[in-house]
Design a protein around this motif. Structure first.
Motif, PDB file in Angstrom:
ATOM      1  N   PRO A 266       0.809  -1.211   0.000  1.00 51.67           N
ATOM      2  CA  PRO A 266       0.000   0.000   0.000  1.00 51.67           C
ATOM      3  C   PRO A 266       0.844   1.264   0.000  1.00 51.67           C
ATOM      4  O   PRO A 266       0.464   2.281  -0.567  1.00 51.67           O
ATOM      5  CB  PRO A 266      -0.811  -0.090   1.289  1.00 51.67           C
ATOM      6  CG  PRO A 266      -0.733  -1.482   1.714  1.00 51.67           C
ATOM      7  CD  PRO A 266       0.461  -2.116   1.086  1.00 51.67           C
ATOM      8  N   GLU A 267       2.017   1.176   0.627  1.00 51.33           N
ATOM      9  CA  GLU A 267       2.901   2.345   0.693  1.00 51.33           C
ATOM     10  C   GLU A 267       3.253   2.816  -0.713  1.00 51.33           C
ATOM     11  O   GLU A 267       3.232   4.000  -1.024  1.00 51.33           O
ATOM     12  CB  GLU A 267       4.158   1.926   1.474  1.00 51.33           C
ATOM     13  CG  GLU A 267       4.951   3.043   2.072  1.00 51.33           C
ATOM     14  CD  GLU A 267       4.103   4.140   2.663  1.00 51.33           C
ATOM     15  OE1 GLU A 267       4.258   5.292   2.189  1.00 51.33           O
ATOM     16  OE2 GLU A 267       3.267   3.893   3.552  1.00 51.33           O
TER      17      GLU A 267
ATOM     18  N   PRO B  85      -2.851  -5.842  -1.661  1.00 50.42           N
ATOM     19  CA  PRO B  85      -3.510  -6.759  -0.743  1.00 50.42           C
ATOM     20  C   PRO B  85      -4.113  -6.022   0.437  1.00 50.42           C
ATOM     21  O   PRO B  85      -3.463  -5.189   1.041  1.00 50.42           O
ATOM     22  CB  PRO B  85      -2.360  -7.638  -0.262  1.00 50.42           C
ATOM     23  CG  PRO B  85      -1.158  -6.753  -0.349  1.00 50.42           C
ATOM     24  CD  PRO B  85      -1.403  -5.808  -1.463  1.00 50.42           C
TER      25      PRO B  85
ATOM     26  N   CYS C   3      -7.383  -6.730   3.654  1.00 53.79           N
ATOM     27  CA  CYS C   3      -8.636  -7.330   4.062  1.00 53.79           C
ATOM     28  C   CYS C   3      -9.550  -6.213   4.526  1.00 53.79           C
ATOM     29  O   CYS C   3      -9.108  -5.084   4.718  1.00 53.79           O
ATOM     30  CB  CYS C   3      -8.433  -8.359   5.169  1.00 53.79           C
ATOM     31  SG  CYS C   3      -7.937  -7.658   6.738  1.00 53.79           S
TER      32      CYS C   3
ATOM     33  N   CYS D 253     -10.790  -5.279   7.122  1.00 58.54           N
ATOM     34  CA  CYS D 253     -10.505  -4.526   8.344  1.00 58.54           C
ATOM     35  C   CYS D 253      -9.397  -3.496   8.129  1.00 58.54           C
ATOM     36  O   CYS D 253      -9.197  -2.615   8.951  1.00 58.54           O
ATOM     37  CB  CYS D 253     -10.152  -5.469   9.489  1.00 58.54           C
ATOM     38  SG  CYS D 253      -8.875  -6.651   9.066  1.00 58.54           S
ATOM     39  N   SER D 254      -8.671  -3.588   6.999  1.00 56.82           N
ATOM     40  CA  SER D 254      -7.642  -2.596   6.719  1.00 56.82           C
ATOM     41  C   SER D 254      -8.195  -1.389   5.976  1.00 56.82           C
ATOM     42  O   SER D 254      -7.477  -0.431   5.721  1.00 56.82           O
ATOM     43  CB  SER D 254      -6.512  -3.197   5.885  1.00 56.82           C
ATOM     44  OG  SER D 254      -5.842  -4.190   6.606  1.00 56.82           O
TER      45      SER D 254
ATOM     46  N   VAL E 213     -10.084   1.008   6.801  1.00 55.83           N
ATOM     47  CA  VAL E 213     -10.039   2.286   7.503  1.00 55.83           C
ATOM     48  C   VAL E 213      -8.627   2.887   7.593  1.00 55.83           C
ATOM     49  O   VAL E 213      -8.425   4.035   7.223  1.00 55.83           O
ATOM     50  CB  VAL E 213     -10.717   2.157   8.885  1.00 55.83           C
ATOM     51  CG1 VAL E 213     -10.337   3.299   9.788  1.00 55.83           C
ATOM     52  CG2 VAL E 213     -12.222   2.094   8.705  1.00 55.83           C
ATOM     53  N   PRO E 214      -7.619   2.107   8.056  1.00 54.49           N
ATOM     54  CA  PRO E 214      -6.277   2.688   8.039  1.00 54.49           C
ATOM     55  C   PRO E 214      -5.821   3.104   6.645  1.00 54.49           C
ATOM     56  O   PRO E 214      -5.150   4.126   6.488  1.00 54.49           O
ATOM     57  CB  PRO E 214      -5.382   1.573   8.593  1.00 54.49           C
ATOM     58  CG  PRO E 214      -6.241   0.434   8.934  1.00 54.49           C
ATOM     59  CD  PRO E 214      -7.657   0.822   8.770  1.00 54.49           C
ATOM     60  N   LEU E 215      -6.209   2.344   5.620  1.00 47.78           N
ATOM     61  CA  LEU E 215      -5.840   2.716   4.254  1.00 47.78           C
ATOM     62  C   LEU E 215      -6.503   4.021   3.848  1.00 47.78           C
ATOM     63  O   LEU E 215      -5.885   4.896   3.247  1.00 47.78           O
ATOM     64  CB  LEU E 215      -6.267   1.610   3.273  1.00 47.78           C
ATOM     65  CG  LEU E 215      -5.318   0.437   3.142  1.00 47.78           C
ATOM     66  CD1 LEU E 215      -5.973  -0.693   2.371  1.00 47.78           C
ATOM     67  CD2 LEU E 215      -4.044   0.876   2.427  1.00 47.78           C
TER      68      LEU E 215
ATOM     69  N   GLN F 192      11.181 -14.988   0.792  1.00 44.99           N
ATOM     70  CA  GLN F 192      10.223 -14.495   1.783  1.00 44.99           C
ATOM     71  C   GLN F 192       8.849 -14.290   1.146  1.00 44.99           C
ATOM     72  O   GLN F 192       7.814 -14.623   1.708  1.00 44.99           O
ATOM     73  CB  GLN F 192      10.741 -13.176   2.379  1.00 44.99           C
ATOM     74  CG  GLN F 192       9.853 -12.598   3.481  1.00 44.99           C
ATOM     75  CD  GLN F 192       9.815 -13.477   4.718  1.00 44.99           C
ATOM     76  OE1 GLN F 192      10.849 -13.995   5.142  1.00 44.99           O
ATOM     77  NE2 GLN F 192       8.636 -13.673   5.284  1.00 44.99           N
TER      78      GLN F 192
ATOM     79  N   THR G 298       7.260 -17.632   0.688  1.00 41.77           N
ATOM     80  CA  THR G 298       6.810 -18.190   1.969  1.00 41.77           C
ATOM     81  C   THR G 298       5.515 -17.526   2.412  1.00 41.77           C
ATOM     82  O   THR G 298       4.556 -18.192   2.816  1.00 41.77           O
ATOM     83  CB  THR G 298       7.889 -17.957   3.063  1.00 41.77           C
ATOM     84  OG1 THR G 298       9.149 -18.341   2.543  1.00 41.77           O
ATOM     85  CG2 THR G 298       7.582 -18.753   4.302  1.00 41.77           C
ATOM     86  N   ASP G 299       5.481 -16.192   2.341  1.00 41.29           N
ATOM     87  CA  ASP G 299       4.278 -15.451   2.737  1.00 41.29           C
ATOM     88  C   ASP G 299       3.089 -15.854   1.870  1.00 41.29           C
ATOM     89  O   ASP G 299       1.979 -16.049   2.357  1.00 41.29           O
ATOM     90  CB  ASP G 299       4.504 -13.943   2.599  1.00 41.29           C
ATOM     91  CG  ASP G 299       5.405 -13.407   3.707  1.00 41.29           C
ATOM     92  OD1 ASP G 299       5.686 -14.183   4.648  1.00 41.29           O
ATOM     93  OD2 ASP G 299       5.807 -12.247   3.622  1.00 41.29           O
TER      94      ASP G 299
ATOM     95  N   TYR H 269      -0.385 -17.519   3.017  1.00 37.98           N
ATOM     96  CA  TYR H 269      -1.652 -16.851   2.740  1.00 37.98           C
ATOM     97  C   TYR H 269      -2.599 -17.772   1.973  1.00 37.98           C
ATOM     98  O   TYR H 269      -3.801 -17.836   2.250  1.00 37.98           O
ATOM     99  CB  TYR H 269      -1.396 -15.568   1.943  1.00 37.98           C
ATOM    100  CG  TYR H 269      -2.642 -14.770   1.680  1.00 37.98           C
ATOM    101  CD1 TYR H 269      -3.285 -14.101   2.713  1.00 37.98           C
ATOM    102  CD2 TYR H 269      -3.181 -14.699   0.405  1.00 37.98           C
ATOM    103  CE1 TYR H 269      -4.441 -13.382   2.480  1.00 37.98           C
ATOM    104  CE2 TYR H 269      -4.331 -13.983   0.155  1.00 37.98           C
ATOM    105  CZ  TYR H 269      -4.950 -13.324   1.200  1.00 37.98           C
ATOM    106  OH  TYR H 269      -6.100 -12.623   0.963  1.00 37.98           O
TER     107      TYR H 269
ATOM    108  N   GLU I 158      -4.146 -20.034   4.351  1.00 36.29           N
ATOM    109  CA  GLU I 158      -5.157 -19.315   5.146  1.00 36.29           C
ATOM    110  C   GLU I 158      -6.484 -19.235   4.377  1.00 36.29           C
ATOM    111  O   GLU I 158      -7.547 -19.535   4.904  1.00 36.29           O
ATOM    112  CB  GLU I 158      -4.654 -17.882   5.385  1.00 36.29           C
ATOM    113  CG  GLU I 158      -4.573 -17.447   6.843  1.00 36.29           C
ATOM    114  CD  GLU I 158      -4.050 -16.023   6.943  1.00 36.29           C
ATOM    115  OE1 GLU I 158      -4.864 -15.095   6.887  1.00 36.29           O
ATOM    116  OE2 GLU I 158      -2.822 -15.821   7.045  1.00 36.29           O
TER     117      GLU I 158
ATOM    118  N   ILE J 148     -17.654  -0.407   9.964  1.00 37.03           N
ATOM    119  CA  ILE J 148     -16.226  -0.084   9.987  1.00 37.03           C
ATOM    120  C   ILE J 148     -15.977   1.300   9.388  1.00 37.03           C
ATOM    121  O   ILE J 148     -15.270   2.126   9.965  1.00 37.03           O
ATOM    122  CB  ILE J 148     -15.423  -1.152   9.198  1.00 37.03           C
ATOM    123  CG1 ILE J 148     -15.388  -2.461   9.989  1.00 37.03           C
ATOM    124  CG2 ILE J 148     -14.005  -0.674   8.932  1.00 37.03           C
ATOM    125  CD1 ILE J 148     -14.689  -3.594   9.259  1.00 37.03           C
TER     126      ILE J 148
END
Lengths: 319, 79
Positions: free
Chosen positions: A59-60, A86, A88, A90-91, A93-95, A184, A187-188, A192, A195, A286
């Motif tokens: 996002p940055e 990416p 979800c 719940c993100s 609002v901060p975004l 990395q 792996t992430d 995911y 998940e 939210i």
């Protein structure tokens, strides 16, 4: 590849289980096993690849790209980046806060927030597996279209004063961004994928199971008359029913499949699904933390209208 | 050690908090784990994606739930 899977399903059902081809139960089971394996394989492969691609668009970075763009171009870019960035629900609002703080216009920020849940990779894969590539492509195109158009309209309405005041006073800090190694990222992405599979796996079984039953048993019934092409209000009614409902994308596909199998046009069924995934009560709660009720209502209204429009478009394009 | 889990109450954030506590227990580290839900604080740390993990004031991860082994590395390295 599909042939191989078909042979595997046939082998299991007709040879090992000893069921007779042509019988309702055997054919439904054959269809079920074939589809479940196909969709689980597709899900694993595509989610893994998408997650790796996504790791290149934190996002940055998106925030930096969009910060330099104005409306129109900004809306189009935001809608496209919404698919690959990416996050979800719940993100959201901060975004939202982070984007506005970076000077990104409200309309552009909303294009981004709309496209991400509207174009959902799990839904896309299930549509691809169950309805074919035409419906899948139209699904992406219309999701991006909704995000662009709704964002532009919302941007024109000058709604900044309906954003909670404190949002503009927040100073967003800079977190250290460590560039991950490819290992990395992989792996992430793998974690995911696991998940997501765990989360949507049961829904895939339910969805395909419903489809298999319909495939084997259900005749076209009254739904075709009530919500079929004869009823011009079917699309807006489907959207009105879908907005308060909340389910994940994989959970709504069985509904889409059941409806289309009973004679409801694909546009009407997809409009219902998009309304369920893109707009929901939990999301409203939210977003209420950063949006005043007026903005929230207008936001939901404009997106709902865009979905209605796309529903009619689908019905007109796919026969 | 000061550990903060950033989230606004989503399932993945709770999962992260649980895993952090498990990892700490296995490492035998006594640390204070705090769950931050205040948006201003989350934004001030520069975290755009929840769940976020902050160890001794530094953002260690965001937008994902690291595995317990990864968490052990992150937590063990901060000693």
């Amino acid at each position: 590849m599909p042939d191989l899977l078909k042979q595997l399903a046939d082998l299991l059902v007709y040879r090992w289980f000893g069921l007779r081809a042509g019988a309702h139960l055997a054919d439904a089971l054959d269809f079920f096993i074939y589809d479940v394996i196909k969709i689980l394989l597709l899900l694993t492969a595509i989610i893994f690849v998408v997650s790796v691609i996504r790791s290149f668009f934190p996002p940055e970075k998106t925030r930096q790209i969009l910060g330099r763009k104005r409306s129109w171009v900004g809306n189009i870019l935001a809608a496209l980046l919404g698919i690959v960035t990416p996050f979800c629900s719940c993100s959201a609002v901060p975004l939202f806060i982070g984007f506005l703080e970076a000077g990104i216009p409200l309309g552009v920020t909303l294009s981004f927030l709309i496209s991400s849940p509207t174009v959902n990779e799990v839904a896309l894969i299930m549509l691809l597996g169950l309805f074919g590539w035409k419906v899948a492509v139209l699904y992406i195109a219309s999701g991006v279209g909704i995000a662009i158009v709704a964002g532009i309209i919302l941007g024109q309405l000058k709604l900044e004063r309906f954003v909670e005041e404190y949002v503009y006073q927040i100073k967003v800090g800079a977190a250290d961004y460590v560039r991950p190694t490819f290992r990395q990222r992989a792996t992430d992405a793998w974690a995911y994928t696991g998940e997501i599979l765990k989360k949507v796996g049961p829904w895939v079984l339910v969805g395909v199971g419903a489809g298999a039953l319909i495939h084997g048993y259900v005749p076209v019934n009254w739904l075709a008359k009530v919500a079929g092409r004869g009823n011009p209000f079917a699309v807006p009614i489907a959207v009105l029913i879908g907005v308060p409902l909340y389910s994940n994308a994989a959970g709504t596909i069985p509904i889409v499949q059941a409806l289309t199998a009973k004679g409801v046009p694909i546009g009407t069924a997809l409009a219902l699904m998009m309304a369920v995934t893109a707009l929901s009560l939990p999301e409203a709660i939210i977003l209420r933390r950063v949006m005043k009720p007026r903005l929230l209502a207008i936001y939901f209204g404009v997106v709902a209208l865009a979905i209605v429009f796309v529903g009619y478009l689908f019905n007109a394009v796919i026969r | 050690m000061e550990i903060r889990v950033l989230g606004i109450g989503c399932a993945r954030c709770n999962e992260l908090e649980k895993r952090v506590k498990d990892a700490l227990a296995e490492l035998g580290i006594a640390a204070n784990v705090e769950h931050v839900t205040d948006l201003k604080e989350i934004a001030a740390l520069g975290v755009l994606m929840t769940p976020g993990l902050v160890i001794d004031g530094k953002v260690a991860s965001q937008g994902k739930v690291p595995s317990k082994d990864e968490l052990k590395k992150l937590l063990g390295g901060g000693k």
